[in-house]
Design an enzyme around this catalytic site. Structure first.
Site, PDB file in Angstrom:
ATOM      1  N   ASP A  71      47.576  39.981  59.022  1.00 51.02           N
ATOM      2  CA  ASP A  71      47.378  41.384  58.377  1.00 51.02           C
ATOM      3  C   ASP A  71      46.274  41.510  57.616  1.00 51.02           C
ATOM      4  O   ASP A  71      45.744  42.546  57.276  1.00 51.02           O
ATOM      5  CB  ASP A  71      48.670  41.704  57.417  1.00 51.02           C
ATOM      6  CG  ASP A  71      49.701  42.071  58.325  1.00 51.02           C
ATOM      7  OD1 ASP A  71      50.852  42.553  57.790  1.00 51.02           O
ATOM      8  OD2 ASP A  71      49.571  42.309  59.484  1.00 51.02           O
ATOM      9  N   ARG A 104      54.375  44.178  71.478  1.00 48.38           N
ATOM     10  CA  ARG A 104      55.525  43.874  70.353  1.00 48.38           C
ATOM     11  C   ARG A 104      56.849  44.156  70.512  1.00 48.38           C
ATOM     12  O   ARG A 104      57.645  44.918  70.253  1.00 48.38           O
ATOM     13  CB  ARG A 104      55.116  44.731  69.205  1.00 48.38           C
ATOM     14  CG  ARG A 104      53.846  44.284  68.653  1.00 48.38           C
ATOM     15  CD  ARG A 104      53.429  45.066  67.595  1.00 48.38           C
ATOM     16  NE  ARG A 104      54.142  44.769  65.999  1.00 48.38           N
ATOM     17  CZ  ARG A 104      53.872  45.585  65.003  1.00 48.38           C
ATOM     18  NH1 ARG A 104      52.991  46.469  64.795  1.00 48.38           N
ATOM     19  NH2 ARG A 104      54.552  45.185  63.945  1.00 48.38           N
ATOM     20  N   CYS A 112      52.402  49.270  70.680  1.00 42.79           N
ATOM     21  CA  CYS A 112      51.577  49.897  69.767  1.00 42.79           C
ATOM     22  C   CYS A 112      50.192  49.538  69.898  1.00 42.79           C
ATOM     23  O   CYS A 112      49.986  48.549  70.713  1.00 42.79           O
ATOM     24  CB  CYS A 112      52.173  49.580  68.250  1.00 42.79           C
ATOM     25  SG  CYS A 112      51.633  47.827  67.949  1.00 42.79           S
ATOM     26  N   LYS A 124      54.847  47.354  51.219  1.00 44.93           N
ATOM     27  CA  LYS A 124      55.450  48.309  52.286  1.00 44.93           C
ATOM     28  C   LYS A 124      56.070  47.348  53.388  1.00 44.93           C
ATOM     29  O   LYS A 124      57.537  47.911  53.643  1.00 44.93           O
ATOM     30  CB  LYS A 124      54.162  48.840  53.315  1.00 44.93           C
ATOM     31  CG  LYS A 124      54.652  49.202  54.774  1.00 44.93           C
ATOM     32  CD  LYS A 124      53.405  49.739  55.300  1.00 44.93           C
ATOM     33  CE  LYS A 124      52.758  48.533  56.215  1.00 44.93           C
ATOM     34  NZ  LYS A 124      53.460  48.354  57.457  1.00 44.93           N
ATOM     35  N   ASN A 125      55.846  46.071  53.507  1.00 45.98           N
ATOM     36  CA  ASN A 125      56.621  45.538  54.402  1.00 45.98           C
ATOM     37  C   ASN A 125      58.181  44.820  53.980  1.00 45.98           C
ATOM     38  O   ASN A 125      58.576  44.161  54.530  1.00 45.98           O
ATOM     39  CB  ASN A 125      55.801  44.491  55.071  1.00 45.98           C
ATOM     40  CG  ASN A 125      54.711  44.940  56.088  1.00 45.98           C
ATOM     41  OD1 ASN A 125      54.988  46.211  56.451  1.00 45.98           O
ATOM     42  ND2 ASN A 125      53.934  44.048  56.324  1.00 45.98           N
ATOM     43  N   ARG A 147      49.248  54.936  56.518  1.00 50.33           N
ATOM     44  CA  ARG A 147      50.749  54.163  56.762  1.00 50.33           C
ATOM     45  C   ARG A 147      51.075  53.256  55.881  1.00 50.33           C
ATOM     46  O   ARG A 147      52.194  52.829  55.471  1.00 50.33           O
ATOM     47  CB  ARG A 147      50.763  53.925  58.291  1.00 50.33           C
ATOM     48  CG  ARG A 147      50.764  54.847  59.091  1.00 50.33           C
ATOM     49  CD  ARG A 147      51.183  54.312  60.665  1.00 50.33           C
ATOM     50  NE  ARG A 147      52.144  53.683  60.658  1.00 50.33           N
ATOM     51  CZ  ARG A 147      52.764  53.113  61.677  1.00 50.33           C
ATOM     52  NH1 ARG A 147      51.879  52.967  62.575  1.00 50.33           N
ATOM     53  NH2 ARG A 147      53.850  52.492  61.527  1.00 50.33           N
TER      54      ARG A 147
HETATM   55  C1  EPZ Z   1      55.958  42.338  60.665  1.00 54.09           C
HETATM   56  O1  EPZ Z   1      55.975  42.866  62.032  1.00 54.09           O
HETATM   57  C2  EPZ Z   1      55.011  43.135  59.796  1.00 54.09           C
HETATM   58  N1  EPZ Z   1      55.425  44.690  59.818  1.00 54.09           N
HETATM   59  C3  EPZ Z   1      53.572  43.222  60.603  1.00 54.09           C
HETATM   60  O2  EPZ Z   1      52.702  43.992  59.592  1.00 54.09           O
HETATM   61  C4  EPZ Z   1      53.053  41.800  60.333  1.00 54.09           C
HETATM   62  O3  EPZ Z   1      51.656  41.939  60.962  1.00 54.09           O
HETATM   63  C5  EPZ Z   1      54.073  40.987  61.521  1.00 54.09           C
HETATM   64  O4  EPZ Z   1      55.154  41.101  60.541  1.00 54.09           O
HETATM   65  C6  EPZ Z   1      53.705  39.489  61.278  1.00 54.09           C
HETATM   66  O5  EPZ Z   1      53.555  38.860  59.851  1.00 54.09           O
HETATM   67  C7  EPZ Z   1      56.518  44.755  58.954  1.00 54.09           C
HETATM   68  O6  EPZ Z   1      56.931  44.041  58.331  1.00 54.09           O
HETATM   69  C8  EPZ Z   1      56.859  46.326  59.003  1.00 54.09           C
HETATM   70  P1  EPZ Z   1      56.801  39.811  64.101  1.00 54.09           P
HETATM   71  P2  EPZ Z   1      56.884  42.439  63.219  1.00 54.09           P
HETATM   72  O7  EPZ Z   1      58.075  40.106  64.764  1.00 54.09           O
HETATM   73  O8  EPZ Z   1      58.123  41.975  62.599  1.00 54.09           O
HETATM   74  C9  EPZ Z   1      56.209  38.706  68.791  1.00 54.09           C
HETATM   75  C10 EPZ Z   1      51.137  45.433  59.033  1.00 54.09           C
HETATM   76  O9  EPZ Z   1      49.990  45.749  59.256  1.00 54.09           O
HETATM   77  N2  EPZ Z   1      57.861  39.184  68.942  1.00 54.09           N
HETATM   78  O10 EPZ Z   1      56.880  38.626  63.290  1.00 54.09           O
HETATM   79  O11 EPZ Z   1      56.841  43.328  64.293  1.00 54.09           O
HETATM   80  C11 EPZ Z   1      55.628  40.116  68.607  1.00 54.09           C
HETATM   81  O12 EPZ Z   1      55.229  40.621  69.727  1.00 54.09           O
HETATM   82  C12 EPZ Z   1      52.117  45.254  60.155  1.00 54.09           C
HETATM   83  O13 EPZ Z   1      51.609  45.780  57.934  1.00 54.09           O
HETATM   84  C13 EPZ Z   1      58.375  38.919  70.191  1.00 54.09           C
HETATM   85  O14 EPZ Z   1      57.601  38.502  71.269  1.00 54.09           O
HETATM   86  O15 EPZ Z   1      56.206  41.106  63.520  1.00 54.09           O
HETATM   87  C14 EPZ Z   1      54.204  39.274  67.840  1.00 54.09           C
HETATM   88  O16 EPZ Z   1      53.141  38.664  68.574  1.00 54.09           O
HETATM   89  C15 EPZ Z   1      51.402  44.903  61.505  1.00 54.09           C
HETATM   90  N3  EPZ Z   1      59.529  39.395  70.312  1.00 54.09           N
HETATM   91  C16 EPZ Z   1      54.768  37.919  67.066  1.00 54.09           C
HETATM   92  O17 EPZ Z   1      56.353  37.880  67.762  1.00 54.09           O
HETATM   93  C17 EPZ Z   1      60.517  39.723  69.376  1.00 54.09           C
HETATM   94  O18 EPZ Z   1      61.650  40.103  69.344  1.00 54.09           O
HETATM   95  C18 EPZ Z   1      55.200  38.355  65.783  1.00 54.09           C
HETATM   96  O19 EPZ Z   1      55.956  39.617  65.312  1.00 54.09           O
HETATM   97  C19 EPZ Z   1      59.630  39.975  68.034  1.00 54.09           C
HETATM   98  C20 EPZ Z   1      58.449  39.851  67.771  1.00 54.09           C
END
Ligand code: EPZ
Length: 422
Positions: free
Chosen positions: A309, A126, A121, A22-23, A402
């Protein structure tokens, strides 16, 4: 509202094939905005999130068709000046946070993007501040107005950018935008998740010039134009890990096929540390029955460390271990929503801000009605239901849909007693 009913106590046995990731698939759909013409994606999982991303692409003028896990996207020749040509509408974006990943491609291809802020969420606020910093670093004007990101740039300019925090989406948004920027972009402290590498490989097939993906530094040489391409999405390592735990927690023997164990080294190491035998081939993992298993500590972190995850699913396994497991969640600030629901099933867990202490006890779970709150929490509750005495009803199972394709079918084929009820 659909619910899943799991009757515990069946030891799962057999082989199960993992679906596409998915990701990875979601990001490739947005990458298709970078080049007009027909893009073809194979091994795309049939998921609610893929449907949401398809709807957003259609709203942006693309034509999308999906059959037997092949998704065809024809990107239209549209200018942002046309109405809504570059607008990621709130109604569509709020359903799926990953929609923010249309920002980079729209900005790079059309010079303009109007994308709804995703909103929070269940697992945390996020924010997308790093995505916006990245676009500004490429020379875009970015403004937040009435709940939307308004970004525009005549042409993006290559730059050097250090992510102050590892972000999967932020890395992907910037990598996609930089493919059409003028000059070289050097990204440091990037995410190294396998899905990033898969997206980079797809962009390279489109004519992008990218190197370093999978390491901490990615280099992109901007090009004038990209072309549509065809790609097969990598396996979903998170689904693979979830299915392996289904075998472990039910004291069964399950072979998960189609996913390279290399994508899950930290996770497999922890399953083995708990005392399970796990046999590996280049694209399968087999877990064998254990009468009992040890509590082990985990700390989630960006790849290649233990994936956030799989934290909720691993916690379900630890509720039945012998001893105390300390589970530390360092990626999201609120990813313990499954704790209270696991406690309803009889687990002994003390949640703190980013740490949950799980006092494991073999046989402690008894079936009960529970509530899914987010995608991986719902998987955790299904896994716990496989090992609980009696029936577990997991409500709000739309969360599961999802990110898991036909999970109840896959588990039933392994011998689980599980069914979906309206
Ligand atoms: C991706 O989310 C995945 N989703 C998530 O999977 C996964 O848990 C996550 O990466 C971490 O591996 C998809 O790929 C669609 P991040 P993403 O940006 O990109 C903070 C699932 O269950 N952050 O790496 O949104 C954020 O709040 C989902 O399949 C900022 O502060 O994750 C988090 O604490 C859930 N500012 C951390 O970084 C930003 O601009 C990591 O988030 C962006 C992120």
């Amino acid at each position: 509202m659909d619910k899943m009913i799991v009757s515990g106590g069946q030891a799962l046995r057999g082989e199960v094939q993992v679906s596409g990731a998915k990701n990875s698939a979601l990001k490739m759909l947005f990458a298709s905005l970078l080049a007009e013409g027909e893009h073809v994606f194979h091994n795309v999982p049939n998921l609610a999130d893929v449907e949401s991303a398809s709807k957003l692409l259609e709203a942006l003028g693309s034509k999308v068709s999906f059959s037997k896990n092949t998704l065809r996207v024809t990107t239209a020749q549209r200018k942002a000046t046309e109405k809504n040509a570059a607008k990621g509408d709130y109604e569509l974006v709020r359903k799926m946070r990953a929609s923010i990943l249309c920002l980079g491609p729209l900005l790079a291809k059309q010079g303009e993007a109007i994308v709804s802020l995703p909103g929070g969420c269940a697992i945390g606020s996020r924010p997308i501040d790093l995505h916006l910093e990245a676009m500004k670093a490429l020379g875009a004007e970015v403004e937040l107005r009435e709940g939307y990101v308004h970004a525009h740039a005549k042409r993006l300019r290559g730059t050097s950018f250090l992510f102050e925090k590892v972000t999967v989406g932020g890395t992907e948004n910037m990598m996609m935008a930089a493919t059409l920027a003028e000059g070289e972009t050097v990204l440091e402290n990037v995410a190294k998740e396998p899905e990033i590498g898969d997206l980079a490989e797809y962009l390279i097939k489109m004519g992008a010039r990218i190197s370093g993906h999978g390491t901490s530094v990615i280099r992109i040489q901007g090009v004038e134009k990209l072309r549509p391409a065809e790609h097969t999405v990598i396996a979903d390592r998170i689904e693979a890990g979830t299915l392996l735990i289904a075998g472990a927690i039910s004291k069964g023997e399950v072979t998960v096929k189609g996913c390279s164990p290399h994508l899950l080294e930290a996770f497999v190491g922890k399953i083995r540390e708990a005392g399970f035998r796990v046999d590996l081939t280049e694209n399968s993992m087999t877990v064998f029955p254990q009468k009992s298993w040890k509590a082990v500590d985990i700390t989630t972190a960006p790849h290649p460390l233990f994936p956030t995850d799989l934290q909720a699913q691993f916690m379900a396994l630890m509720t039945l271990a012998e001893g105390t497991s300390v589970i530390t969640e360092t990626v999201f600030e609120n990813r313990f929503m499954h704790v209270t629901e696991l406690m309803r099933l009889g687990a002994d867990i003390t949640p703190k801000t980013q740490v949950a202490v799980v006092r494991g006890k073999p046989g402690c779970l008894t079936g009960a009605p529970v509530m899914a709150t987010d995608l991986r929490a719902s998987a955790s509750l299904v896994l716990a239901g496989l090992a609980a005495q009696g029936d577990t009803t997991v409500n709000r199972i739309y969360h599961l849909d999802r990110g898991y394709e036909k999970l109840e079918e896959k588990l039933s084929l392994l011998g689980a007693k599980i069914c979906r009820r309206a």
